[in-house]
Every structure is written in structure tokens, then in C-alpha cells.
Scaffold this active site. Structure first.
Site, PDB file in Angstrom:
ATOM      1  N   ASN A 170       0.488  -0.801  -0.154  1.00 45.44           N
ATOM      2  CA  ASN A 170      -0.141   0.165   0.211  1.00 45.44           C
ATOM      3  C   ASN A 170       0.769   1.429  -0.298  1.00 45.44           C
ATOM      4  O   ASN A 170       0.350   2.774  -0.766  1.00 45.44           O
ATOM      5  CB  ASN A 170      -1.038   0.483   1.391  1.00 45.44           C
ATOM      6  N   PRO A 194       9.790  -7.136  -0.700  1.00 42.29           N
ATOM      7  CA  PRO A 194       8.829  -6.122  -0.917  1.00 42.29           C
ATOM      8  C   PRO A 194       7.604  -7.142  -1.364  1.00 42.29           C
ATOM      9  O   PRO A 194       7.470  -9.119  -1.680  1.00 42.29           O
ATOM     10  CB  PRO A 194       8.927  -5.761  -2.094  1.00 42.29           C
ATOM     11  N   ALA A 195       6.740  -5.897  -1.802  1.00 40.46           N
ATOM     12  CA  ALA A 195       5.185  -7.615  -1.847  1.00 40.46           C
ATOM     13  C   ALA A 195       5.119  -7.674  -3.074  1.00 40.46           C
ATOM     14  O   ALA A 195       5.938  -6.921  -3.933  1.00 40.46           O
ATOM     15  CB  ALA A 195       4.442  -6.725  -1.146  1.00 40.46           C
ATOM     16  N   GLY A 249       2.981  -5.127   7.425  1.00 45.30           N
ATOM     17  CA  GLY A 249       1.612  -5.387   6.502  1.00 45.30           C
ATOM     18  C   GLY A 249       0.289  -6.468   8.039  1.00 45.30           C
ATOM     19  O   GLY A 249      -0.214  -5.200   8.714  1.00 45.30           O
ATOM     20  N   SER A 250      -0.517  -7.327   7.548  1.00 41.61           N
ATOM     21  CA  SER A 250      -1.224  -7.988   7.962  1.00 41.61           C
ATOM     22  C   SER A 250      -0.790  -8.421   9.149  1.00 41.61           C
ATOM     23  O   SER A 250       0.200  -9.245   9.822  1.00 41.61           O
ATOM     24  CB  SER A 250      -2.269  -8.482   7.648  1.00 41.61           C
ATOM     25  N   GLU A 271       4.881  -3.558  12.132  1.00 41.04           N
ATOM     26  CA  GLU A 271       3.734  -2.277  12.075  1.00 41.04           C
ATOM     27  C   GLU A 271       2.246  -3.183  11.169  1.00 41.04           C
ATOM     28  O   GLU A 271       2.723  -3.593  10.091  1.00 41.04           O
ATOM     29  CB  GLU A 271       4.272  -1.382  10.865  1.00 41.04           C
ATOM     30  N   LEU A 272       1.140  -3.323  11.956  1.00 43.75           N
ATOM     31  CA  LEU A 272       0.382  -4.354  11.641  1.00 43.75           C
ATOM     32  C   LEU A 272      -0.448  -3.712  11.021  1.00 43.75           C
ATOM     33  O   LEU A 272      -0.542  -2.521  11.195  1.00 43.75           O
ATOM     34  CB  LEU A 272      -0.209  -5.003  13.199  1.00 43.75           C
ATOM     35  N   CYS A 305      -3.118   1.451   6.889  1.00 43.74           N
ATOM     36  CA  CYS A 305      -3.339   1.018   7.676  1.00 43.74           C
ATOM     37  C   CYS A 305      -3.817   2.324   9.204  1.00 43.74           C
ATOM     38  O   CYS A 305      -4.426   1.868  10.559  1.00 43.74           O
ATOM     39  CB  CYS A 305      -1.998   0.495   8.147  1.00 43.74           C
ATOM     40  N   GLU A 402     -10.399  -4.292   9.264  1.00 44.73           N
ATOM     41  CA  GLU A 402      -9.986  -3.537   8.520  1.00 44.73           C
ATOM     42  C   GLU A 402     -10.848  -3.121   7.155  1.00 44.73           C
ATOM     43  O   GLU A 402     -10.550  -4.765   6.154  1.00 44.73           O
ATOM     44  CB  GLU A 402      -8.658  -3.414   8.324  1.00 44.73           C
ATOM     45  N   GLU A 479       8.593   3.182  13.857  1.00 44.41           N
ATOM     46  CA  GLU A 479       9.665   3.902  13.303  1.00 44.41           C
ATOM     47  C   GLU A 479       9.291   5.249  12.947  1.00 44.41           C
ATOM     48  O   GLU A 479       8.318   5.902  13.028  1.00 44.41           O
ATOM     49  CB  GLU A 479       8.396   3.136  12.416  1.00 44.41           C
TER      50      GLU A 479
HETATM   51  P1  NAP Z   1       0.427  -8.855   4.542  1.00 45.50           P
HETATM   52  O1  NAP Z   1      -0.099  -9.852   3.146  1.00 45.50           O
HETATM   53  O2  NAP Z   1       0.208  -9.554   5.695  1.00 45.50           O
HETATM   54  O3  NAP Z   1       1.750  -8.943   3.471  1.00 45.50           O
HETATM   55  C1  NAP Z   1       2.603  -8.124   3.983  1.00 45.50           C
HETATM   56  C2  NAP Z   1       4.076  -8.441   3.580  1.00 45.50           C
HETATM   57  O4  NAP Z   1       4.333 -10.112   3.846  1.00 45.50           O
HETATM   58  C3  NAP Z   1       3.859  -8.928   1.901  1.00 45.50           C
HETATM   59  O5  NAP Z   1       5.063  -8.371   1.573  1.00 45.50           O
HETATM   60  C4  NAP Z   1       3.763 -10.517   1.636  1.00 45.50           C
HETATM   61  O6  NAP Z   1       4.476 -10.657   0.054  1.00 45.50           O
HETATM   62  C5  NAP Z   1       4.149 -10.458   2.639  1.00 45.50           C
HETATM   63  N1  NAP Z   1       3.849 -12.310   3.407  1.00 45.50           N
HETATM   64  C6  NAP Z   1       2.667 -12.555   3.713  1.00 45.50           C
HETATM   65  N2  NAP Z   1       2.707 -13.797   3.611  1.00 45.50           N
HETATM   66  C7  NAP Z   1       4.147 -13.851   3.885  1.00 45.50           C
HETATM   67  C8  NAP Z   1       4.849 -15.304   5.419  1.00 45.50           C
HETATM   68  N3  NAP Z   1       4.255 -16.240   5.377  1.00 45.50           N
HETATM   69  N4  NAP Z   1       5.683 -14.639   5.073  1.00 45.50           N
HETATM   70  C9  NAP Z   1       6.596 -13.645   4.517  1.00 45.50           C
HETATM   71  N5  NAP Z   1       6.002 -12.834   4.170  1.00 45.50           N
HETATM   72  C10 NAP Z   1       4.870 -12.536   3.998  1.00 45.50           C
HETATM   73  O7  NAP Z   1      -0.362  -7.812   4.066  1.00 45.50           O
HETATM   74  P2  NAP Z   1      -0.692  -6.942   2.903  1.00 45.50           P
HETATM   75  O8  NAP Z   1      -2.791  -7.492   2.508  1.00 45.50           O
HETATM   76  O9  NAP Z   1       0.094  -7.007   1.808  1.00 45.50           O
HETATM   77  O10 NAP Z   1      -0.606  -5.337   3.666  1.00 45.50           O
HETATM   78  C11 NAP Z   1      -2.016  -4.323   4.266  1.00 45.50           C
HETATM   79  C12 NAP Z   1      -1.651  -5.252   5.614  1.00 45.50           C
HETATM   80  O11 NAP Z   1      -0.658  -3.897   6.074  1.00 45.50           O
HETATM   81  C13 NAP Z   1      -3.073  -4.239   6.045  1.00 45.50           C
HETATM   82  O12 NAP Z   1      -3.633  -4.884   7.453  1.00 45.50           O
HETATM   83  C14 NAP Z   1      -1.928  -2.615   6.899  1.00 45.50           C
HETATM   84  O13 NAP Z   1      -3.350  -1.895   7.754  1.00 45.50           O
HETATM   85  C15 NAP Z   1      -0.969  -2.297   6.753  1.00 45.50           C
HETATM   86  N6  NAP Z   1      -0.154  -2.132   7.366  1.00 45.50           N
HETATM   87  C16 NAP Z   1       0.219  -1.778   8.643  1.00 45.50           C
HETATM   88  C17 NAP Z   1       1.157  -0.218   8.625  1.00 45.50           C
HETATM   89  C18 NAP Z   1       1.416  -0.014   9.826  1.00 45.50           C
HETATM   90  O14 NAP Z   1       2.480   1.438   9.704  1.00 45.50           O
HETATM   91  N7  NAP Z   1       1.436  -0.498  11.118  1.00 45.50           N
HETATM   92  C19 NAP Z   1       1.214   0.746   7.460  1.00 45.50           C
HETATM   93  C20 NAP Z   1       1.571  -0.162   6.068  1.00 45.50           C
HETATM   94  C21 NAP Z   1       0.281  -1.117   6.062  1.00 45.50           C
HETATM   95  P3  NAP Z   1       2.912 -11.405  -0.804  1.00 45.50           P
HETATM   96  O15 NAP Z   1       2.610  -9.294  -1.163  1.00 45.50           O
HETATM   97  O16 NAP Z   1       3.457 -11.651  -1.749  1.00 45.50           O
HETATM   98  O17 NAP Z   1       2.134 -11.892  -0.876  1.00 45.50           O
END
Ligand code: NAP
Length: 501
Positions: A170, A194-195, A249-250, A271-272, A305, A402, A479
Site C-alpha cells: 500500500n 517487497p510485496a 503488513g497484516s 507495524e500491523l 493502516c 479493516e 518507526e
Molecule cells: P500481508 O498480506 O501481511 O503482506 C505484507 C507482506 O508480507 C508482503 O510482502 C507479503 O508478500 C508478505 N507475506 C505474506 N505472507 C508471508 C509469509 N508467510 N512469510 C513472509 N512474508 C509474507 O499484508 P498486505 O495485505 O500486503 O498489507 C496490508 C496490511 O498492512 C494491512 O493490514 C495494513 O493495515 C498493514 N499496514 C500496516 C502499516 C503500519 O505501519 N502499521 C503500514 C502499512 C500497512 P506477498 O505480497 O507476496 O504476499
């Protein structure tokens, strides 16, 4: 990079300024490399489904190589003076600024957000490189009055070592610099994953890091598809040479990575996800509150997020607030991020669109009123119409999860105590917002909110100088700010004994 790729997808020389920023190889140990298997995955433009390029689909073997490279680069990198590391980071920062327009175009192409927002993200991301280039020189220790007459006590901060960084789609630029810049500034080396949806912005940052003179192995990028994420993640969270995992991430993925990192007791920052309450009291300046809700909810098509997820409005101003908000939501321009005047781009992928659609349908079934929007938008398969729903309640999915889309849901409340209880009734604790002109109320409520961050009459919280982060299941660590670099250091206590004359 192939010529036909550039011509096909509008990322031509004029767009990217012949900058070499569009890379279709990963970056390990200072070399631009393919996956060992030769496998690649496609990067698509969410606005039109167009193919932007193919990047290596790596797995465990390449992740291991990247960790080895980071380990090999560590002694020389940490031995540089803070001023030398600072100088290299400043050079990187300068190059990011020089290429801000091209980086923004690349970001919009793979992520979808409007170009003006993408430019904002590039500058936001760059600000972390600048900030931590400065902070590198301020990693201070302390001396403590000794508990022994013949000894002195010294406390220093040392780099943790090899860092694994995993980032979401994002903010494909800003979420990287927020981790990588402090890690490098502290004297750590990094392996970044990265994603899948947005690897090109990460690779472009590596192009500029290389150009800035950051040595081979100090920053490594392992790209992989969703199918390979777990394999790469397992190496990054279990390899004994990785001393710190920094993840954005999530919550579900963060929880998994934390458990994987537990066996080797790694330092961890998470940072979730969030589920931000946005509270509008009768005492609020309604113009400010409506403008705040628009900025907070609809930025990045609601995919942040810290986006307002639950908008609580007090009874006395509910109708007025809803009417004013509806007018502005209806006026939002939807379309590809490259089009002038567009404020809402596409969602990132089909799964994201389905989730938004499900949340809206669930709320409708349970009695919410749809004031505007409520369905996908004609601009394309990944666009969702800016939506306003009223009469929301706590049984609806939007209240618990979310939504990550351009959907504003209004909840009605009567008393301060009632809204504090509702706002805190979630496992998340990232950002929260309140609008009030009553100073006592602003202090009372901000202190009662169980969140890492509170915006009082302010809808945008983040900056390089502040400690960004959550509590509860929204994360661990911070961060940005002076705290951001401390996350990448260990304290060392040295007792200098035998000093009696
Ligand atoms: P996500 O599905 O958890 O993915 C985040 C990252 O983790 C991606 O690079 C993803 O790779 C990777 N990943 C997924 N499964 C993994 C595993 N088993 N092992 C290692 N890496 C893995 O989250 P998202 O949907 O991309 O991002 C949205 C989420 O991020 C939301 O919940 C948002 O609130 C949160 N977020 C939080 C903040 C903060 O500062 N708190 C900031 C921005 C976003 P792939 O993309 O290749 O699956």
C-alpha cells in the site's frame, strides 16, 4: 528491461526520464540477478490490468544467498564512521529527490494511487532517508554513576546485525525507507522482501542505492510471488544470522512471522493492521471534521493502516455531518491515477475488491443505509465507488475488521463514555482520531483511547520525526523519530573495573 515492455505499458523513456529505474532483476550482493530457477512473475497495473514487467520469482535458496551477502557485508559497513554512513544515505536521498517524478510514475503504475499522492509518498519516503542520515550521527550512549569505586560504567548502542525487512504494497516506497534507512544508518545490513504486487518501486530504490555508492551486500532485495512468500519468510525469520525482523503488513502475517522468529529469539518490530476510530463530538468544528474525515478515509482509496475505519458521530451533529460528508464523497473523482484530477484510483487486486464488496453487503443486510456508492465503479474491474453508509452498528464486519477501501461508515453515539468504550472495543490499537473544540474533552478522550497514536483535530499523523506505531495487535516497536533507529541497535553495558590507583 525490454524495449517492448516499456512501449507497451506507457512506462516509456519520457515517463521515467531514461533513468534505468525500471528493473526486472532482483538485487543480491551488488548484482542484478534472476531466480535460480529462471522463474518470473508478472507485475500488473491495477488500473487497467496492463502488464508492467516480470521480476524474478525467488525462494528459499535466493533468500539464503541474500542473508549470506548481508552477513559478509556487515563488518565493513558497521566499521564505517557514522558520518561516512550518513554521507552515503544523503547521496541516496539526493538521488531519490532527483528522480521523484519518475519514481512516482512507477509507483502509480504498479500500485494505482493518484500521481499527486504517489509524489507525496516519494517525498515522504525520502524524508526518512534524510532523517536517519542525520540520526546516524546521534546514536548516543551514556555513562552511569558507578556502583564501584574502582570502576566506570559505559553504555553504548551497537547495530543488531543482519536485518530482514518485509513490506506491503500500500506504500511500496515509504514502508521500505522507514525500515531500511534507520537500519543502514545504525550500521546494519538488510535483506528486503517487497510485496508481490509492488516490487518495481523497491527495485528502483535499489538502483538509486547502488548509484549512491552503498556497497554490495548492504541492501539486498529478494522478490517473490505470493506463492513463494512463506518460503522466503521462513528463511528470513529462522536463519541464525538474521538478528532482527522488521515487518509491515497484516496482523495475521505478523503473528505468524513473530512465532517463526521465536525459536531463534530474534529482535522484532511489527507495524500491523488498524481499525481506526474517528470520533466527531457535538463540540467539533464540523468543517474541520468533514475535511479531516475525507483526508483520513479516502487517501490511497482507503487502503492505509491509519485510515478512519469506524466514524463515530455524536447525536447532535450526526445528520449535519452526514449530509456534508455525502456532498464531498459524491464529488470524488474516480479513475486511473495518471489522469488529471483523479482522487480515487483502483484497489490493488481482485481479493481487495471482494473484501470491500463483502463488507458493504454485510452492512446493508444488517440495516445500514447506503447514502452513495455501495458498488464497484464503472472505471474498471478493480475500482470501487466512493461509498457513504449510515446507521452502522457493532455487529457489522466493517466495525470489526479493516475494510481497506473507499467506504465511510457512520456510527451514532450519545455520550463520551459510550464512544470511548466502543472505540476501544477492538483488538487493534494503531491510529485514532477525535474532533472536539472542548480542551478538557480532547485531553480526557485522547488519554482514554487505547491506541499508539491519537490525532486531535488532525487527520494525518505520520512524519519522519515522530514515533509511528501501534499497541495491542497493531504491533510492536516504532518507526521514525529518534526511536526509529534504536529499534536497530542493541544496548551494550561495559563495566571498566580495576581503575584504583
Ligand atoms: P500481508 O498480506 O501481511 O503482506 C505484507 C507482506 O508480507 C508482503 O510482502 C507479503 O508478500 C508478505 N507475506 C505474506 N505472507 C508471508 C509469509 N508467510 N512469510 C513472509 N512474508 C509474507 O499484508 P498486505 O495485505 O500486503 O498489507 C496490508 C496490511 O498492512 C494491512 O493490514 C495494513 O493495515 C498493514 N499496514 C500496516 C502499516 C503500519 O505501519 N502499521 C503500514 C502499512 C500497512 P506477498 O505480497 O507476496 O504476499
Amino acid at each position: 528491461m525490454t524495449k517492448d515492455l516499456m512501449e507497451n505499458k506507457g512506462l516509456d523513456d519520457s515517463c521515467l526520464g531514461d533513468s534505468g529505474l525500471l528493473r526486472e532483476l532482483s538485487y543480491i550482493d551488488g548484482r542484478w540477478v534472476r531466480a535460480d530457477s529462471g522463474a518470473v512473475f508478472a507485475v500488473l497495473n491495477p488500473a487497467d490490468g496492463g502488464m508492467l514487467g516480470h521480476v524474478p520469482d525467488m525462494g528459499a535458496t535466493e533468500a539464503q544467498k541474500a542473508v549470506e551477502a548481508a552477513k559478509a557485508a556487515l563488518p565493513d559497513w558497521r566499521a564505517l564512521t557514522a558520518k561516512q554512513r550518513s554521507g552515503l544515505l544523503k547521496a541516496w536521498y539526493g538521488l531519490v529527490l532527483d528522480h521523484a517524478d519518475s519514481l512516482a510514475r512507477l509507483l502509480t503504475a504498479e500500485q494505482g494511487k493518484p500521481l499527486a499522492e504517489a509524489k507525496g509518498e516519494i517525498l515522504y519516503g525520502a524524508s526518512f532517508i534524510e532523517w536517519f542520515a542525520e540520526e546516524a550521527k546521534r546514536v548516543y550512549g551514556e555513562t552511569i554513576p558507578s556502583h564501584k569505586a574502582d570502576a566506570r560504567v559505559i553504555v553504548t548502542r551497537e547495530p543488531v546485525g543482519v536485518v530482514a525487512a518485509i513490506t506491503p504494497w500500500n506504500f511500496p516506497h515509504g514502508m521500505i525507507t522507514r525500515k531500511v534507512a534507520p537500519a543502514l544508518a545504525a550500521g546494519c545490513t538488510v535483506v528486503l522482501k517487497p510485496a508481490e504486487d509492488t516490487p518495481l518501486s523497491a527495485l528502483a530504490l535499489a538502483v538509486l542505492a547502488e548509484k549512491a555508492g552503498i556497497p554490495p551486500g548492504v541492501l539486498n532485495i529478494v522478490t517473490g510471488s505470493k506463492a513463494m512468500a512463506a518460503e522466503i519468510g521462513t528463511v528470513l525469520t529462522t536463519h541464525p544470522e538474521v538478528r532482527k525482523v522488521s515487518f509491515t503488513g497484516s496482523t495475521a502475517t505478523g503473528r505468524l512471522l513473530m512465532s517463526q522468529a521465536a525459536d531463534s529469539v530474534k529482535k522484532i518490530s511489527l507495524e500491523l493492521g488498524g481499525n481506526a476510530p474517528f470520533i466527531v463530538f457535538d463540540s467539533a468544528d464540523l468543517d474541520l471534521a468533514v475535511a479531516g474525515a475525507m483526508a483520513c478515509k479516502f487517501r490511497n482509496a482507503g487502503q492505509t493502516c491509519v485510515c478512519a475505519n469506524r466514524i463515530y458521530v455524536q447525536d447532535g451533529v450526526y445528520e449535519d455531518f452526514a449530509a456534508r460528508l455525502a456532498e464531498q464523497v459524491r464529488a470524488l473523482q474516480v479513475g486511473p491515477g495518471t489522469q488529471d484530477g483523479v482522487q480515487i484510483g483502483p484497489l490493488i487486486n481482485a481479493a481487495a475488491l471482494e473484501k470491500v464488496r463483502d463488507h458493504v453487503a454485510d452492512a446493508q443486510q444488517k440495516g445500514a443505509q447506503t447514502v452513495c456508492g455501495g458498488a464497484p465503479h464503472e472505471a474498471g474491474p478493480l475500482f470501487f465507488a466512493p461509498t457513504l453508509m449510515t446507521e452502522m452498528d457493532e455487529t457489522m464486519r466493517l466495525c470489526r475488521e479493516e475494510t481497506f477501501g473507499p467506504v465511510a461508515g457512520l456510527f451514532r453515539f450519545k455520550t463520551e463514555a459510550e464512544v470511548i468504550k466502543a472505540a476501544n472495543d477492538t483488538s487493534y490499537g494503531l491510529a485514532s482520531y477525535l474532533y472536539s473544540r472542548d480542551l478538557g474533552q480532547a485531553f480526557r478522550v485522547s488519554e482514554a483511547l487505547e491506541y499508539g497514536m491519537v490525532g486531535v483535530n488532525a487527520p494525518v499523523l505520520s512524519a519522519e520525526s515522530i514515533p509511528f506505531g501501534g499497541i495491542k495487535q497493531s504491533g510492536i516497536g516504532r518507526e521514525g523519530g529518534r526511536q526509529g533507529i534504536e529499534e536497530f541497535t542493541n544496548l551494550k553495558y561495559t563495566l571498566m573495573g580495576g581503575l584504583a590507583g
